[in-house]
Design an enzyme around this catalytic site. Structure first.
Site, short mmCIF file in Angstrom:
data_model
loop_
_atom_site.label_atom_id
_atom_site.label_comp_id
_atom_site.label_asym_id
_atom_site.label_seq_id
_atom_site.Cartn_x
_atom_site.Cartn_y
_atom_site.Cartn_z
N GLY A 11 0.83 -1.21 0.00
CA GLY A 11 0.00 0.00 0.00
C GLY A 11 0.87 1.25 0.00
N ARG A 72 1.30 -4.98 -5.83
CA ARG A 72 1.24 -6.21 -5.05
C ARG A 72 1.69 -7.31 -6.01
NH1 ARG A 72 -2.79 -3.20 -1.90
NH2 ARG A 72 -1.79 -3.10 0.13
N ASP A 103 3.91 -4.22 6.55
CA ASP A 103 4.31 -5.51 7.13
C ASP A 103 4.40 -6.63 6.09
OD1 ASP A 103 1.53 -5.49 6.82
OD2 ASP A 103 1.16 -6.72 8.58
N THR A 126 3.43 2.76 6.26
CA THR A 126 2.03 2.34 6.17
C THR A 126 1.16 3.27 7.00
OG1 THR A 126 0.44 0.68 6.98
CG2 THR A 126 2.61 0.56 7.92
N ASP A 128 -1.44 2.50 8.35
CA ASP A 128 -2.02 1.72 9.46
C ASP A 128 -1.17 1.80 10.72
OD1 ASP A 128 -4.02 0.95 7.77
OD2 ASP A 128 -3.20 -1.04 7.36
N ASP A 130 0.98 -0.21 11.87
CA ASP A 130 0.88 -1.47 12.61
C ASP A 130 2.17 -2.28 12.61
OD1 ASP A 130 0.76 -2.01 9.95
OD2 ASP A 130 -0.98 -3.31 10.02
N GLY A 171 -8.10 0.87 7.93
CA GLY A 171 -7.49 0.07 9.02
C GLY A 171 -8.13 -1.30 9.02
N ARG A 172 -7.48 -2.25 8.35
CA ARG A 172 -8.10 -3.56 8.17
C ARG A 172 -8.16 -4.36 9.46
NH1 ARG A 172 -4.83 -5.94 3.38
NH2 ARG A 172 -3.99 -3.89 3.02
N GLN A 264 -7.51 8.93 1.94
CA GLN A 264 -6.64 8.90 3.12
C GLN A 264 -5.19 8.57 2.78
OE1 GLN A 264 -9.04 6.80 6.55
NE2 GLN A 264 -9.85 6.20 4.58
N ARG A 265 -4.96 8.00 1.60
CA ARG A 265 -3.59 7.66 1.22
C ARG A 265 -2.89 8.80 0.48
NH1 ARG A 265 -2.25 2.52 1.87
NH2 ARG A 265 -3.84 0.91 1.77
P1 ADP Z 1 2.07 -3.92 2.72
O1 ADP Z 1 3.53 -4.03 2.50
O2 ADP Z 1 1.57 -2.54 2.55
O3 ADP Z 1 1.65 -4.58 4.01
P2 ADP Z 1 1.01 -6.21 1.23
O4 ADP Z 1 0.64 -6.98 2.45
O5 ADP Z 1 0.07 -6.23 0.08
O6 ADP Z 1 1.33 -4.69 1.52
O7 ADP Z 1 2.41 -6.81 0.72
C1 ADP Z 1 3.06 -6.28 -0.43
C2 ADP Z 1 3.75 -7.38 -1.19
O8 ADP Z 1 4.72 -8.01 -0.34
C3 ADP Z 1 2.86 -8.53 -1.64
O9 ADP Z 1 2.19 -8.25 -2.87
C4 ADP Z 1 3.85 -9.63 -1.83
O10 ADP Z 1 4.57 -9.48 -3.04
C5 ADP Z 1 4.82 -9.39 -0.67
N1 ADP Z 1 4.43 -10.21 0.49
C6 ADP Z 1 3.44 -9.97 1.38
N2 ADP Z 1 3.34 -10.96 2.29
C7 ADP Z 1 4.29 -11.86 1.96
C8 ADP Z 1 4.70 -13.13 2.50
N3 ADP Z 1 4.09 -13.65 3.57
N4 ADP Z 1 5.71 -13.76 1.89
C9 ADP Z 1 6.33 -13.23 0.82
N5 ADP Z 1 6.00 -12.06 0.25
C10 ADP Z 1 5.00 -11.38 0.82
#
Ligand code: ADP
Length: 332
Positions: A11, A72, A103, A126, A128, A130, A171-172, A264-265
């Protein structure tokens, strides 16, 4: 270490550009070559590597979004995808990566280092907020101010019409943004996943307020409340609508819903976010140069700190109960 890469992932958050700028300019200052990678982890697989110079990051410190764009990337969830990414990263002559994201991105970064021995330094970004082991993540302060600005405007019309407004905030799973913005905006009730309120609690408070002559009421709800967002994102229905219906029925007053959503972003990053992003972005480069492994830059009590990605992910900041209680007391 001679050449590093930088990418933004997951995000987007206001302030990411200030972090990219700091990575590029501190990297060049420390005699490194810096490669930008577009579209996050997807770019490591699709080979979007390009050399960045000081001028590449001119005129971006004040802009929202990310000039490297973000994505993503499902391929990165599998070991095969990460192996492909590592092969391309090595081919591009990159000795370490700075990853700016939330995260999820940090989980991907950690696996890349563990499985493929590519050094990574993360910068938590982020709205969030978090992530553990840092007081704030990039984007949170700006998003909070955006929410407050929106609620100020909603309040004007709410007062004129003597209406109740249910405002859904991003905020999920966590309600940091809703709680902080709710306290700052003077919301009557704050409903967050960590401590959902019953409809009776909300209505009792509303009626108490109307009895003492309140002309408006703002209920702030985190989007994750009541919805199984993680499991079924497409079918997710905002809880705000059913909440508004229930309130309207119970207190017999018109209730409107505002989903603040992606606004918000956006927006220019606040001074706080620019400073945070500049400090942590530059720090991440120094951490790579110092040979740190699977590391995240953070700021605790205004001081730069570094920590393992593992601990940062394991120790999400706890809900601030004192703030929640205070928000309740002040809005009685
Ligand atoms: P954010 O970084 O904002 O939390 P996401 O959760 O969508 O956003 O994660 C962004 C990207 O990071 C995902 O599209 C994926 O490529 C990678 N990613 C997320 N979780 C994992 C995981 N458990 N293992 C490997 N890559 C991950």
């Amino acid at each position: 270490m001679k050449r590093i890469g930088v990418l933004t992932s997951g995000g987007d958050a206001p302030g990411m550009n200030a972090a990219i700028r700091a990575v590029v300019r501190n990297g060049i200052y420390k005699k490194l070559e810096v490669m930008g990678i577009r579209h996050g982890f997807l770019g490591t697989i699709k080979n979007t590597y390009h050399k960045m110079v000081r001028g590449s990051v001119a005129d971006i410190i004040h802009r929202g979004g990310t000039v490297l764009q973000t994505a993503r990337c499902d391929e990165f969830l599998s070991p095969a995808g990460r192996a492909q990414a590592a092969e391309n990263i090595r081919k591009a002559g990159i000795d370490g990566l700075v990853i700016i994201g939330g995260d999820g991105s940090m989980r991907g970064a950690q696996l890349l280092e563990q499985e493929q021995d590519i050094p990574v330094a993360c910068v938590p970004a982020t709205i969030d907020n978090d992530v553990g082991r840092t007081d704030f993540c990039i984007g949170f302060d700006t998003a909070m101010n955006t929410v407050i600005d929106a609620v100020n405007k909603i309040r004007d019309t709410a007062t004129s019409h003597e209406r109740i407004f249910v405002v859904e905030v991003m905020g999920r799973q966590r309600g940091f943004l809703t709680l902080h913005a709710g306290l700052a905006a003077g919301a009557e009730s704050i409903v967050i996943p960590e401590r959902p309120l019953s409809i009776d609690d909300i209505c009792k408070k509303l009626e108490h307020g109307f009895k003492r002559g309140k002309k408006h009421s703002i209920i702030m709800v985190a989007e994750g409340v009541g919805g199984d967002f993680q499991v079924n994102r497409d079918l997710y229905q905002s809880k705000a609508f059913s909440l508004a219906e229930d309130i309207s029925r119970q207190v017999g007053r018109e209730t409107r819903v505002i989903i603040l959503g992606h606004l918000q972003r956006g927006g220019n990053p606040s001074a706080r976010d620019r400073i945070l992003a500049s400090r942590m972005g530059a720090h991440a480069v120094d951490l790579l140069l110092a040979g740190e492994k699977s590391v995240m830059s953070g700021v605790v009590h205004e001081q730069l700190v570094h920590t393992s990605i593992e601990l940062a992910l394991a120790e999400e900041p706890a809900l601030n109960k004192e703030m929640l209680e205070l928000a309740h007391i002040l809005s009685l």
